[in-house]
Design an enzyme around this catalytic site. Structure first.
Site, PDB file in Angstrom:
ATOM      1  CE  LYS A  37      -1.780   0.855   4.104  1.00 28.75           C
ATOM      2  NZ  LYS A  37      -1.112   1.905   4.673  1.00 28.75           N
ATOM      3  CB  THR A  38       3.786   2.302   2.051  1.00 26.17           C
ATOM      4  OG1 THR A  38       2.932   2.227   3.257  1.00 26.17           O
ATOM      5  CG2 THR A  38       4.384   3.746   2.349  1.00 26.17           C
ATOM      6  CG  ASP A 221      -2.233   5.452   4.220  1.00 26.75           C
ATOM      7  OD1 ASP A 221      -2.786   4.405   3.700  1.00 26.75           O
ATOM      8  OD2 ASP A 221      -1.177   5.370   4.825  1.00 26.75           O
ATOM      9  CD  GLU A 222      -3.712   2.256   7.374  1.00 26.47           C
ATOM     10  OE1 GLU A 222      -4.765   1.768   7.144  1.00 26.47           O
ATOM     11  OE2 GLU A 222      -2.727   1.922   7.596  1.00 26.47           O
ATOM     12  CD  GLN A 254      -5.279  -4.812   7.492  1.00 30.73           C
ATOM     13  OE1 GLN A 254      -4.630  -4.706   8.450  1.00 30.73           O
ATOM     14  NE2 GLN A 254      -4.939  -4.734   6.077  1.00 30.73           N
ATOM     15  NE  ARG A 625      -1.457  -7.606  11.068  1.00 29.88           N
ATOM     16  CZ  ARG A 625      -1.306  -7.158   9.926  1.00 29.88           C
ATOM     17  NH1 ARG A 625      -0.407  -6.129   9.654  1.00 29.88           N
ATOM     18  NH2 ARG A 625      -2.334  -7.119   9.099  1.00 29.88           N
TER      19      ARG A 625
END
Length: 768
Positions: A37-38, A221-222, A254, A625
């Site tokens: 994503k980043t 973002d997010e 998420q 994770r």
């Protein structure tokens, strides 16, 4: 394509490439866990700049954390020879601060306005309540602060709040008085930064038009973590229907911050209101093996309110998810300890081993197992159990029962919960005590006036608790103290006080476990014992032989575990954390513990479907994770409020594909027979999993324990000799006293400190 453009887009997968090179239209990017994503966000900005579609001043990128903003700026500066410092890339609050500094006069603010942190804001609210002559018990400052923040996050000024009853009417009056006070003093709180920016953009046509023309591209973002006000704020800078590139990146699967006001529905609203022509799904995962992703995909499909995507990987299936059923939370902790040590011996760094739990209180029993084994660990994003403020408050009261002259404990809780004893009164008391050479408790009678009366009332409270708990067990003493001091009532008024209450209840569990493991017995009277008369202590059991009262021994245990076992930052240590804290992190091996109904999913979520869906998203975050190995565990019994609770394994196990799981314990079999019984007995013998690996129930056994010579008679020990104790580990004999059944030894066990042990019971073994 220009060579520089080609270099920038190299190594992007087809979905990432499509997202990065979208035209200036509203875009929704569903970015799955570990999907890069980043990289997509930063490459998108770099591509827009490099291809000349926008100047650096025409981009605004909003993140949720300063860390994410810094990472984006660092990556951008590495991609392009552009001065990124002047670009509008930052958090919501950071960009609002920048905006209001530029337009302070239009916003009706002082030019050098200051920002209140949460502590300053609480103090400001307290001043308002005091100034209005209101009762702090009826209008609890923390609750009033949440009311104000919640109203602002809903975009509501005092005049906009719906008044349904007298209490709300008074809260609105306090809110108005607080706003007036902040305006007079030239200060703003965090929620005000957002609301003031939104209102100024909403009400000033020229300013709004200026910024909408300026920012050709707005990236968020997010997006799944945005609340109502943040979404409204975005629409001021980039409204639906305008020819701007609005690039929203997030993962509705998420979204785990509903308790903070995050609206998972903002993503679906964005798709509808902005008429997004195409939702791009980043489903290629670069973190985890296939079995982990298959389990995550199958689990999250049980949520109905989602946009939908399927994570995939080219890395192959990898290992199955290992599932362990324990008889008790204690057995679960010991199993984790052995598995983690085995992983470390096989070459996995401790920092790549993470244990996740749903509730903070669950860390206590894990910490205890790690501490006793001398394994370094770190509690990520939080404090170790015995360092948490609410636990330290309770322990301070217990220490005052044990020793009324403990000035450190006295100072910690003399005004907590608040009882009208200010800093000036405490200074007076300290002066008196210093001059007379007496303790603070012994000096309260010398402080005059109301302050002296309040101090004497505190000492009377402690004395009363000491009398009331005479003859009680350790669990009963702690239970009494939690109620009599008002600690439980105090935390019930806190917005997120449930976590703290669970930690205090876990302290009762810790006491119950302690007296059992130390051999005092659950019903042992926990009164302080005269140090000069060891024989007056309750008879220690054969396991430890330690000579100390249960209360004194427990307080010593708590101090030791609050010691230096937590590794320093950067050291190789096992990582412990809540699932919420784990978001955004990844590890080679992940353990998720306590996967039981009422614990995960949490009992507070079970009353409505939205709550269960949020819990399922939490489980999804926990699973994703893990890179290589994932362990899931649950326990048949768990201590709650000092009582044994019988648990049912979580519904989440029914939602995971059987093909991805490997049961380390016989599935659907009572734990009393088979592996678990053998495991528990083996652990009690000190032989661990190695003794039952022959049964074919586990993959590998740890190395055998160190060879110990046969135990000699108590009189055969000598000063300076190395000895081994089943609980305290290896130590050195410092002193030997007494004869026969009364023989005792003082032993330095290093990590566990000095212990006086009754040799007839202590099971000390000389080490070769």
């Amino acid at each position: 394509m220009h060579p520089d453009d080609e270099r920038l887009l190299r190594n992007l997968n087809p979905e990432q490439l499509a997202a990065v090179t979208l035209p200036a239209v509203p875009a929704l990017i569903l970015a799955g866990a570990g999907s890069g994503k980043t990289r997509v966000l930063t490459t998108r900005i770099a591509w827009l700049l490099q291809t000349g579609q926008v100047s650096p001043g025409g981009v605004m990128a909003v993140t949720f954390t300063n860390k994410a903003a810094k990472e984006m700026l660092t990556r951008l500066s590495g991609m392009l020879p552009v001065a990124v410092r002047g670009m509008w890339i930052g958090t919501f609050h950071g960009l609002c601060n920048r905006f209001l500094r530029a337009h302070w006069k239009l916003a009706g603010l002082a030019q050098g306005f200051q920002i209140l942190d949460s502590g300053d804001q609480l103090s400001a609210v307290k001043r308002v309540i005091k100034g209005m002559n209101l009762d702090e018990e009826r209008f609890v400052p923390k609750q009033v602060t949440w009311f104000i923040a919640g109203s602002k996050e809903d975009g509501l000024r005092p005049r906009d709040v719906e008044v349904r009853d007298e209490q709300t009417r008074k809260l609105v009056e306090i809110y108005q008085a607080y706003d007036d006070q902040c305006q007079r003093e030239g200060v703003v709180d965090f929620a005000e930064l957002l609301l003031r920016t939104y209102e100024l953009m909403r009400d000033n046509d020229a300013l709004r038009e200026h910024y909408q023309r300026r920012f050709h591209h707005v990236l968020v973002d997010e997006f799944q973590d945005t609340n109502k006000l943040q979404y409204a704020w975005l629409k001021m800078f980039a409204p639906p229907g305008r020819e701007q590139g609005v690039f929203a990146v997030g993962d509705d699967d998420q979204s785990i911050y509903a308790f903070r006001g995050a609206r998972v529905g903002n993503m679906a609203d964005f798709e509808r209101e902005y008429r997004v022509p195409q939702v791009i799904k980043l489903e290629q995962n670069y973190r985890s093996f296939g079995n982990i992703l298959d389990a995550a995909n199958a689990l999250i499909e049980h949520n109905t309110q989602r946009l939908g995507k399927q994570l995939r990987t080219d890395a192959g299936p990898g290992e199955p998810l290992r599932v362990f059923e324990a008889t008790s939370d204690y057995a679960e902790a010991q199993w984790f300890l052995e598995e983690a040590q085995q992983l470390h011996r096989s070459g996995v760094p401790r920092s790549e081993i993470a244990l996740l739990y749903r509730s903070n209180a669950q860390s206590r029993i894990i910490e205890s197992a790690l501490f006793n084994a001398g394994v370094p660990y770190r509690v990520y994003g939080g404090l170790r159990f015995f360092e948490r403020a609410e636990v330290k408050h309770a322990l301070a009261y217990l220490r005052l029962l044990e020793n009324a002259n403990d000035d450190t404990s006295f100072l910690r809780v003399v005004n907590f919960p608040t009882r009208g004893i200010g800093a000036r009164s405490i200074e007076q008391l300290q002066d008196v005590a210093r001059q007379s050479g007496r303790s603070l408790a012994q000096s309260v009678g010398a402080v005059p006036g109301k302050a002296g009366a309040n101090l004497q009332a505190f000492v009377a409270l402690v004395d009363g608790m000491r009398q009331a708990t005479t003859g009680l067990t350790l669990r009963q003493i702690i239970d009494h103290v939690l109620h009599a001091t008002g600690l439980l009532d105090f935390y019930r008024t806190e917005k997120e006080g449930q976590d703290r209450i669970e930690n205090l209840e876990e302290l009762v569990n810790a006491a119950e476990s302690f007296v059992t493991q130390e051999g005092f017995g659950k019903d042992a009277v926990a009164l302080p014992v005269d140090e000069q008369s060891p024989a007056a202590a309750p008879v220690p059991d054969a396991e430890t032989g330690e000579i100390m009262s249960p209360l004194a021994a427990f307080l010593t245990h708590a101090s030791l575990e609050a010691g230096d076992n937590q590794a320093q930052a950067g050291a190789d240590a096992i990582q412990l954390m809540t699932v919420h804290s784990a978001k955004g992190l990844e590890f080679d091996a992940v353990f998720i513990t306590g996967i039981e109904e009422g614990l995960f999913p949490h009992e507070q979520s079970l009353s409505d479907a939205d709550g269960v869906e949020e819990e399922r998203r939490l489980m999804y975050v926990a699973i994703t994770r893990a890179r290589k190995r994932l362990y899931l565990s649950f326990s048949q019994t768990r201590m709650l409020h000092g009582q044994t609770r019988y648990n049912v394994k979580s519904r989440f196990f029914q939602e995971l594909p059987e093909a991805t799981l490997k049961w380390l314990t016989p599935k659907a079999q009572a734990f009393g027979s088979g592996f678990a019984r053998d495991y528990q007995q083996a652990w009690q013998r000190g032989s661990g999993l190695g003794s039952i690996v022959g049964a074919g129930r586990v993959d590998a056994a740890p190395p055998a324990p160190p060879t110990l010579v046969p135990k000699e008679a108590p009189g055969g020990l000598r000063v300076g000799q190395s000895v081994f104790h089943t609980k305290f580990g290896e130590g050195v004999v410092l002193t030997l006293e007494g004869k026969g059944d009364d023989a005792r030894a003082q032993v330095n066990f290093g990590r566990h400190g000095m212990k006086w042990l009754l040799l007839a019971m202590a099971k000390l073994t000389p080490v070769e």
